[in-house]
Design a protein around this motif. Structure first.
Motif, PDB file in Angstrom:
ATOM      1  N   PHE A 492       0.839  -1.201   0.000  1.00 15.76           N
ATOM      2  CA  PHE A 492       0.000   0.000   0.000  1.00 15.76           C
ATOM      3  C   PHE A 492       0.873   1.249   0.000  1.00 15.76           C
ATOM      4  O   PHE A 492       2.048   1.221   0.375  1.00 15.76           O
ATOM      5  N   VAL A 493       0.258   2.343  -0.440  1.00 12.64           N
ATOM      6  CA  VAL A 493       0.941   3.626  -0.568  1.00 12.64           C
ATOM      7  C   VAL A 493       0.097   4.704   0.100  1.00 12.64           C
ATOM      8  O   VAL A 493      -1.136   4.718  -0.049  1.00 12.64           O
ATOM      9  N   PHE A 494       0.730   5.587   0.834  1.00 11.31           N
ATOM     10  CA  PHE A 494       0.049   6.718   1.452  1.00 11.31           C
ATOM     11  C   PHE A 494       0.026   7.913   0.494  1.00 11.31           C
ATOM     12  O   PHE A 494       0.898   8.051  -0.370  1.00 11.31           O
ATOM     13  N   HIS A 495      -0.967   8.789   0.683  1.00  6.50           N
ATOM     14  CA  HIS A 495      -0.985  10.035  -0.087  1.00  6.50           C
ATOM     15  C   HIS A 495       0.265  10.848   0.193  1.00  6.50           C
ATOM     16  O   HIS A 495       0.883  11.393  -0.720  1.00  6.50           O
ATOM     17  N   LYS A 496       0.642  10.946   1.457  1.00  7.50           N
ATOM     18  CA  LYS A 496       1.807  11.729   1.864  1.00  7.50           C
ATOM     19  C   LYS A 496       2.952  10.798   2.269  1.00  7.50           C
ATOM     20  O   LYS A 496       2.767   9.939   3.138  1.00  7.50           O
ATOM     21  N   PRO A 497       4.128  10.959   1.690  1.00  5.98           N
ATOM     22  CA  PRO A 497       5.274  10.148   2.105  1.00  5.98           C
ATOM     23  C   PRO A 497       5.567  10.247   3.594  1.00  5.98           C
ATOM     24  O   PRO A 497       5.988   9.255   4.205  1.00  5.98           O
ATOM     25  N   SER A 498       5.323  11.394   4.187  1.00  9.57           N
ATOM     26  CA  SER A 498       5.580  11.549   5.623  1.00  9.57           C
ATOM     27  C   SER A 498       4.694  10.642   6.454  1.00  9.57           C
ATOM     28  O   SER A 498       5.105  10.140   7.511  1.00  9.57           O
ATOM     29  N   ASP A 499       3.470  10.384   5.962  1.00  4.37           N
ATOM     30  CA  ASP A 499       2.577   9.462   6.681  1.00  4.37           C
ATOM     31  C   ASP A 499       3.077   8.028   6.586  1.00  4.37           C
ATOM     32  O   ASP A 499       2.911   7.231   7.528  1.00  4.37           O
ATOM     33  N   ALA A 500       3.681   7.680   5.450  1.00  3.11           N
ATOM     34  CA  ALA A 500       4.256   6.334   5.303  1.00  3.11           C
ATOM     35  C   ALA A 500       5.368   6.128   6.314  1.00  3.11           C
ATOM     36  O   ALA A 500       5.454   5.074   6.966  1.00  3.11           O
ATOM     37  N   ILE A 501       6.211   7.140   6.473  1.00  3.57           N
ATOM     38  CA  ILE A 501       7.331   7.032   7.411  1.00  3.57           C
ATOM     39  C   ILE A 501       6.820   6.949   8.844  1.00  3.57           C
ATOM     40  O   ILE A 501       7.290   6.128   9.638  1.00  3.57           O
ATOM     41  N   LYS A 502       5.838   7.784   9.185  1.00  2.00           N
ATOM     42  CA  LYS A 502       5.270   7.748  10.534  1.00  2.00           C
ATOM     43  C   LYS A 502       4.657   6.386  10.837  1.00  2.00           C
ATOM     44  O   LYS A 502       4.854   5.822  11.922  1.00  2.00           O
ATOM     45  N   PHE A 503       3.908   5.866   9.872  1.00  2.00           N
ATOM     46  CA  PHE A 503       3.271   4.562  10.075  1.00  2.00           C
ATOM     47  C   PHE A 503       4.321   3.483  10.288  1.00  2.00           C
ATOM     48  O   PHE A 503       4.254   2.712  11.252  1.00  2.00           O
ATOM     49  N   PHE A 504       5.289   3.414   9.383  1.00  2.00           N
ATOM     50  CA  PHE A 504       6.273   2.340   9.464  1.00  2.00           C
ATOM     51  C   PHE A 504       7.079   2.416  10.756  1.00  2.00           C
ATOM     52  O   PHE A 504       7.312   1.392  11.413  1.00  2.00           O
ATOM     53  N   ASN A 505       7.483   3.599  11.135  1.00  2.00           N
ATOM     54  CA  ASN A 505       8.324   3.737  12.329  1.00  2.00           C
ATOM     55  C   ASN A 505       7.569   3.391  13.607  1.00  2.00           C
ATOM     56  O   ASN A 505       8.169   2.965  14.596  1.00  2.00           O
ATOM     57  N   SER A 506       6.253   3.549  13.606  1.00  2.00           N
ATOM     58  CA  SER A 506       5.479   3.334  14.832  1.00  2.00           C
ATOM     59  C   SER A 506       4.809   1.968  14.911  1.00  2.00           C
ATOM     60  O   SER A 506       4.462   1.506  16.003  1.00  2.00           O
ATOM     61  N   VAL A 507       4.631   1.290  13.774  1.00  2.00           N
ATOM     62  CA  VAL A 507       3.856   0.052  13.791  1.00  2.00           C
ATOM     63  C   VAL A 507       4.596  -1.028  14.584  1.00  2.00           C
ATOM     64  O   VAL A 507       5.797  -1.252  14.412  1.00  2.00           O
ATOM     65  N   ASP A 508       3.872  -1.675  15.479  1.00  2.00           N
ATOM     66  CA  ASP A 508       4.468  -2.655  16.390  1.00  2.00           C
ATOM     67  C   ASP A 508       4.428  -4.050  15.771  1.00  2.00           C
ATOM     68  O   ASP A 508       3.718  -4.948  16.236  1.00  2.00           O
ATOM     69  N   LEU A 509       5.182  -4.212  14.695  1.00  2.00           N
ATOM     70  CA  LEU A 509       5.320  -5.498  14.006  1.00  2.00           C
ATOM     71  C   LEU A 509       6.803  -5.794  13.838  1.00  2.00           C
ATOM     72  O   LEU A 509       7.642  -4.909  13.989  1.00  2.00           O
ATOM     73  N   TYR A 510       7.111  -7.049  13.500  1.00  2.00           N
ATOM     74  CA  TYR A 510       8.466  -7.350  13.064  1.00  2.00           C
ATOM     75  C   TYR A 510       8.695  -6.617  11.749  1.00  2.00           C
ATOM     76  O   TYR A 510       7.802  -6.543  10.891  1.00  2.00           O
ATOM     77  N   LYS A 511       9.910  -6.098  11.579  1.00  2.00           N
ATOM     78  CA  LYS A 511      10.204  -5.302  10.389  1.00  2.00           C
ATOM     79  C   LYS A 511      11.533  -5.748   9.795  1.00  2.00           C
ATOM     80  O   LYS A 511      12.582  -5.622  10.424  1.00  2.00           O
ATOM     81  N   GLY A 512      11.459  -6.314   8.582  1.00  2.00           N
ATOM     82  CA  GLY A 512      12.647  -6.821   7.915  1.00  2.00           C
ATOM     83  C   GLY A 512      12.287  -7.475   6.599  1.00  2.00           C
ATOM     84  O   GLY A 512      11.116  -7.515   6.204  1.00  2.00           O
ATOM     85  N   PRO A 513      13.290  -7.999   5.869  1.00  2.00           N
ATOM     86  CA  PRO A 513      13.040  -8.654   4.587  1.00  2.00           C
ATOM     87  C   PRO A 513      12.368 -10.018   4.763  1.00  2.00           C
ATOM     88  O   PRO A 513      12.304 -10.550   5.857  1.00  2.00           O
TER      89      PRO A 513
END
Length: 569
Positions: A492-513
């Motif tokens: 998925f893609v956000f309208h604002k790139p800044s919202d994508a960064i905020k979401f990714f940095n805050s989401v409480d999931l495992y994050k990696g390849p």
């Protein structure tokens, strides 16, 4: 709770296949080689990150067999080492050496539980060529697994391992297993329901987490049968008239195991290049990065139709009518990360009319949800993903379609040239991991639909990529199995790139390849996979700020709550 510590393995075990990159900034820093990230990397996806046991093995081999100014890289066989050397020599005219080594064979029956004779290849090259050698490792996927590297290191440089009391007891338990005994005497061929139940439980783990190497071949046979039993459901959908043409059905002997999913794609290309007139291949649709690299860097080259839509297929048809000759068409079903589904029925018609082979990578859809075998000459899959689920083993499979017009040539080539490079201990782990594959797939499918609905309803999000909401859904539905869903991968893609960064940095999931793990796993896909070509990929519809989530086995309500919280940031 998912760790947010940079460089920590996911999961936090010695043979994990993912690594924590918990923020947008950490992903960029990783791609730019910044010390604050790279110095903390204790793990990584095995084709991109060489495991510490393999690095240590290479240093030992260099000290014992190397010459001044040389480095080395280990490969799972002498043939693979030769292929690496050929690749290096296509870029370099200097001397490149190959050494073949073996670990000791087991002497007694009791030794077979903990010891296996492993023959492997070592490529020695000037230090300046290491990045090029590593690129072969990455692109081809013909790698030494971390477990194999660990075993060779211990076997050759730290002495034989003695069996513990626990291992001896586990051996006695497994040797008494009625399902083990049954597996040795069962007839070959695909699973029927009784055989599938038997093989799904056959390597009993009643005593801790000990694995007995003596049963590795039976584990591999169980895996081939498990894959055969699922894929063959698609074969059974073929019209009776097509069946009668060959009078053959898919059997376990048409399923081949590989040390990675990419190795299965690489070997499919290698096989076609050896049995068909040399020619360019078509990469249809924007694929995972190394599929395109294989077609670019090995053989005559590639025609890249990155949009992978119906218009692209019409243009290909026109070019074929005007005399274009191609060796093969490679595609993903659906594609990663845009989840587009190609028109396989039309592709098959063109393949038959213009005489080119078709290779379909069904990793993202998986063969519980879709049946692509009737439309392909070979079907590749990364078993590292949802088939395993546990994110602790690298593996791949390649299935030959017995109804393919190339089947006789392919079978002859495989009978003569195929090597089983899948490490025994990895096979034992994968057999156990995949026993509940079907149940996991259905749970992931159901949860994914709920997540898609959540994302579609959020005003911050401009686009959701998922097979059920894609313009190509009708192509997916054509190959969807009766009880199948739409898979566990969502972009998925956000309208604002800044919202994508905020979401990714805050989401409480495992994050990696990686993807297909039993836990949900997120990454800023474009940054992680295409950081050096962000402008270029946008022409194929891949946004530079795209986020990809692989859905796991969490309870849907819990996962939705985690996502909602981060969407509110």
């Amino acid at each position: 709770m998912p760790s947010q510590e940079v460089g920590l393995p996911i999961p936090n075990i010695p043979h994990a296949v993912s690594v924590t990159l918990p923020t947008w900034e950490a992903n960029i820093a990783y791609e730019e080689g910044e010390h604050w990230v790279t110095s903390k990397m204790s793990s990584g996806y095995p084709r991109f990150y060489i495991h510490s046991s393999i690095r240590q093995l290479c240093r030992k081999l260099e000290a014992k067999y190397g010459r001044e100014g040389e480095e080395c890289l280990v490969f799972p066989s002498y043939k693979v080492a030769k292929r690496c050397r050929e690749f290096l020599k296509s870029h370099f005219e200097g001397k490149i050496r190959i050494l073949q080594l073996s670990t000791p064979e087991p002497v007694s029956d009791s030794d077979k539980s903990i010891q296996v004779g492993a023959t492997f290849g070592v490529v020695f090259f000037p230090k300046s060529l290491f990045p090029l050698a590593k690129s072969y490792w990455q692109h081809s996927g013909e790698v030494v697994s971390s477990r194999m590297g660990e075993y060779i290191l211990k076997s050759l440089f730290t002495g034989p391992k003695s069996k513990t009391k626990q291992e001896l007891q586990a051996q006695k338990i497994q040797s008494r297993s009625p399902s083990i005994r049954a597996s040795r005497s069962s007839a070959s061929g695909c699973f029927n329901d009784d055989l599938e139940t038997e093989f799904d439980t056959f390597i009993e783990q009643k005593f801790g987490r000990v694995l007995d190497l003596k049963f590795a071949n039976e584990a591999k046979r169980a895996l081939r049968r498990r894959i055969c039993g699922k894929v063959d459901k698609s074969c059974n959908q073929i019209e009776e008239i097509e069946k009668s043409k060959r009078g053959k059905y898919l059997s376990e002997s048409d399923v081949y195991l590989f040390p990675s999913g990419m190795a299965s794609i690489f070997y499919a290309h290698h096989a076609l290049f050896n049995i068909l007139p040399a020619g360019k291949s078509v990469c249809f649709g924007f694929p995972y990065v190394d599929t395109l690299n294989i077609l670019k860097k090995f053989g005559p080259g590639v025609i890249f139709l990155g949009l992978g839509d119906d218009s692209s297929l019409l243009q290909l048809e026109k070019d074929l009518e005007e005399g274009l000759k191609i060796m093969a068409l490679f595609c993903e079903c659906p594609s990663n990360p845009l989840l587009k589904t190609p028109n396989l029925k039309k592709i098959k018609e063109l393949g038959e009319k213009y005489d080119f082979a078709i290779v379909v990578d069904e990793t993202v859809g998986n063969f519980i949800n879709i049946h692509v075998l009737p439309y392909a000459d070979m079907v590749a899959s990364s078993l590292t993903k949802v088939f395993s689920g546990d994110s602790n083993v690298l593996a791949g499979s390649l299935v030959l379609n017995p109804l393919s017009r190339y089947y006789a040539k392919l079978k002859k080539f495989f009978n003569t040239n195929y090597e089983d490079l899948f490490w025994d201990e990895d096979a034992l782990w994968l057999e156990r991991n995949s026993r509940d594959f079907v149940e996991r797939v259905h749970k992931v499918d159901n949860t994914s639909e709920k997540v898609v609905n959540l994302l579609l309803s959020n005003p911050k999000i401009s686009k959701v990529y998922y097979p059920s909401v894609s313009p190509s859904r009708h192509h997916y539905d054509m190959i969807k199995t009766q009880d199948g869903g739409y898979g566990g991968l969502i972009s998925f893609v956000f309208h604002k790139p800044s919202d994508a960064i905020k979401f990714f940095n805050s989401v409480d999931l495992y994050k990696g390849p990686s993807l297909g793990t039993n836990f949900s796993l997120a990454c800023p896909y474009s940054i992680l996979a295409h950081y050096q070509e962000l402008d270029e990929i946008e022409q194929w519809g891949v946004d530079r700020n795209l986020i990809r989530i692989s859905i796991g086995l969490e309870e849907p309500e819990d996962l939705l709550q985690v996502l909602e919280k981060s969407l509110e940031q």
